[in-house]
Every structure is written in C-alpha cells, then in structure tokens.
Design a protein around this motif. Sequence first.
Motif, PDB file in Angstrom:
ATOM      1  N   SER A 151       0.811  -1.224   0.000  1.00 13.43           N
ATOM      2  CA  SER A 151       0.000   0.000   0.000  1.00 13.43           C
ATOM      3  C   SER A 151       0.842   1.270   0.000  1.00 13.43           C
ATOM      4  CB  SER A 151      -0.964   0.014   1.194  1.00 13.43           C
ATOM      5  OG  SER A 151      -0.249  -0.043   2.396  1.00 13.43           O
ATOM      6  N   GLN A 160     -15.306  -1.190  -0.280  1.00  9.25           N
ATOM      7  CA  GLN A 160     -15.643   0.194  -0.608  1.00  9.25           C
ATOM      8  C   GLN A 160     -15.411   1.026   0.648  1.00  9.25           C
ATOM      9  OE1 GLN A 160     -16.430   1.401  -3.698  1.00  9.25           O
ATOM     10  NE2 GLN A 160     -15.947  -0.696  -4.334  1.00  9.25           N
ATOM     11  N   PRO A 161     -14.843   2.210   0.519  1.00  9.86           N
ATOM     12  CA  PRO A 161     -14.488   2.986   1.706  1.00  9.86           C
ATOM     13  C   PRO A 161     -15.677   3.489   2.529  1.00  9.86           C
ATOM     14  CG  PRO A 161     -13.953   4.194  -0.305  1.00  9.86           C
ATOM     15  CD  PRO A 161     -14.388   2.829  -0.714  1.00  9.86           C
ATOM     16  N   GLU A 162     -16.783   3.831   1.882  1.00 12.07           N
ATOM     17  CA  GLU A 162     -17.906   4.436   2.603  1.00 12.07           C
ATOM     18  C   GLU A 162     -18.477   3.545   3.709  1.00 12.07           C
ATOM     19  OE1 GLU A 162     -17.522   4.427  -0.722  1.00 12.07           O
ATOM     20  OE2 GLU A 162     -17.258   6.572  -1.154  1.00 12.07           O
ATOM     21  N   ASP A 183      -5.741  10.703   1.667  1.00 11.06           N
ATOM     22  CA  ASP A 183      -6.997  10.395   0.985  1.00 11.06           C
ATOM     23  C   ASP A 183      -7.530   9.085   1.551  1.00 11.06           C
ATOM     24  OD1 ASP A 183      -9.095   9.764  -0.708  1.00 11.06           O
ATOM     25  OD2 ASP A 183      -7.986  10.260  -2.543  1.00 11.06           O
ATOM     26  N   LYS A 228     -10.391   7.710   1.505  1.00 18.99           N
ATOM     27  CA  LYS A 228     -11.209   6.903   0.604  1.00 18.99           C
ATOM     28  C   LYS A 228     -10.348   6.075  -0.341  1.00 18.99           C
ATOM     29  CE  LYS A 228     -15.433   9.549   0.887  1.00 18.99           C
ATOM     30  NZ  LYS A 228     -16.470  10.303   0.185  1.00 18.99           N
ATOM     31  N   GLU A 229      -9.267   6.646  -0.807  1.00 17.51           N
ATOM     32  CA  GLU A 229      -8.358   5.902  -1.682  1.00 17.51           C
ATOM     33  C   GLU A 229      -7.618   4.828  -0.881  1.00 17.51           C
ATOM     34  OE1 GLU A 229      -6.777   4.627  -5.133  1.00 17.51           O
ATOM     35  OE2 GLU A 229      -8.323   6.156  -4.953  1.00 17.51           O
ATOM     36  N   TRP A 230      -7.247   5.157   0.356  1.00 22.52           N
ATOM     37  CA  TRP A 230      -6.521   4.245   1.229  1.00 22.52           C
ATOM     38  C   TRP A 230      -7.356   3.015   1.577  1.00 22.52           C
ATOM     39  CZ3 TRP A 230      -6.705   3.464   6.816  1.00 22.52           C
ATOM     40  CH2 TRP A 230      -5.577   2.825   7.336  1.00 22.52           C
ATOM     41  N   LYS A 250      -9.876   1.856  -0.330  1.00 15.09           N
ATOM     42  CA  LYS A 250     -10.482   1.301  -1.540  1.00 15.09           C
ATOM     43  C   LYS A 250      -9.833  -0.028  -1.919  1.00 15.09           C
ATOM     44  CE  LYS A 250     -10.999   2.386  -6.368  1.00 15.09           C
ATOM     45  NZ  LYS A 250     -10.371   3.208  -7.400  1.00 15.09           N
ATOM     46  N   GLY A 251     -10.659  -0.993  -2.293  1.00 16.23           N
ATOM     47  CA  GLY A 251     -10.176  -2.296  -2.732  1.00 16.23           C
ATOM     48  C   GLY A 251      -9.726  -2.266  -4.181  1.00 16.23           C
ATOM     49  N   ASP A 292     -10.465  -4.054  -8.367  1.00 16.59           N
ATOM     50  CA  ASP A 292     -11.460  -4.693  -9.229  1.00 16.59           C
ATOM     51  C   ASP A 292     -11.045  -6.095  -9.658  1.00 16.59           C
ATOM     52  OD1 ASP A 292     -13.146  -2.456  -9.160  1.00 16.59           O
ATOM     53  OD2 ASP A 292     -12.046  -1.507 -10.796  1.00 16.59           O
TER      54      ASP A 292
END
Length: 188
Positions: free
Chosen positions: A69, A105-107, A132, A134-136, A138-139, A141
């Motif tokens: 990461s 998903q971050p939310e 960030d 939300k980026e941190w 985030k999984g 695809d």
Amino acid sequence: MSLLHNLLEFNQQFVENKEYENYKTTKSPDKKMVLVSCMDTRLTELSTKALGLKNGDIKHIQNAGAMISHPYGSTMRSILVAVYMLGADEVVLMGHHDCGFGALQPEPVMAEMEKRGVNPNVFETLKHSGIDIKEWLKGFDSVEESITENVAKVRNHPLMVPDIPVHGLVISPDDGKVDLVIDGYENS
C-alpha cells in the motif's frame, strides 16, 4: 473464560509438553523466499500447504489483499529486511479469488468507524493533512491486476535488488489451486 485466557491456558500446556520442539528452525528461510499473501482466514494454512511449504521454509507476510500500500510502509520494509538481512532470494506475492479486500468500498468502512466511535471530523482532518482516506480504504477490481501492480512496486522499488525474481500468484481459497500471473524468472 475469555478468548485471551483460553489462548494463554493452551500456551501453558504447549510449553509444558514441549510441543514447540516440532517447530524449531532458524531465522533465515530454508527456501530463501519471502511470501506476501492475504490475511484471509481461509489462507492461514492453505497458502503455504498448497505450495508444499512448512515451518521454516519462508518468511511469510500477511496483510489485507496481499498489497504493497505504500512504498515505504511496513510490508515493503519487511520484504527488504527478508532480502537483505535474512537470506531471501525470491519474492512471491499471492492474492486470492473472492478477496474481501477486493470488494472493499471505503464508505461502509467509514460509516462503521463512525458507528464505533470515530469522530467524523477525523476524516476531514486526514483529508486536510494530505491523506486520501477513501483511496486508502479502496479495494481493487481484479486480483490479477492487483498482483501485477504490486509485483511492479516491489520489482521497481529503488532499494530492491534489481535482479531478484518477483513472482505473482493467485490462489483459490476453495481448493488451493494456484495460478501463475507473473513469472519473476522471465522478468529478472
């Protein structure tokens, strides 16, 4: 009795019965390899058993998604220590199908954090500090794409031995079948 006390009670018997003798080995990996795999509970033993590995064969690092990461985070530091100080000559990154981190998903994570007591202002503070969140959180695809990206991060790291093989694999948590994504011998 609590989980912790159950574990400690078991440990007392483990030591008294000298069961640790079955696991004695050295600090350096016999097979001179470091494996980064996901922390998924289905892989705790499967990821090594499916490759014919036993205690002492490898350095094993587990984290969410088998990801690098940050180029100077603890996973990359552990890989470099394994290579430079503990005798690892190869690196394997192994993701898996049906990875919970991949679908992350971050939310929902942030909502759960708030529900469990994290002040929502912390997210704003982090944002204004250049993080960030939300980026941190985030999984990914595609597990194959994630492994390919992470192999490149290790291979291209400025502190990594330039000719060390860095392999990418994907394992099925259902049956242990391992697929080759990146053959590090072809790219080293």
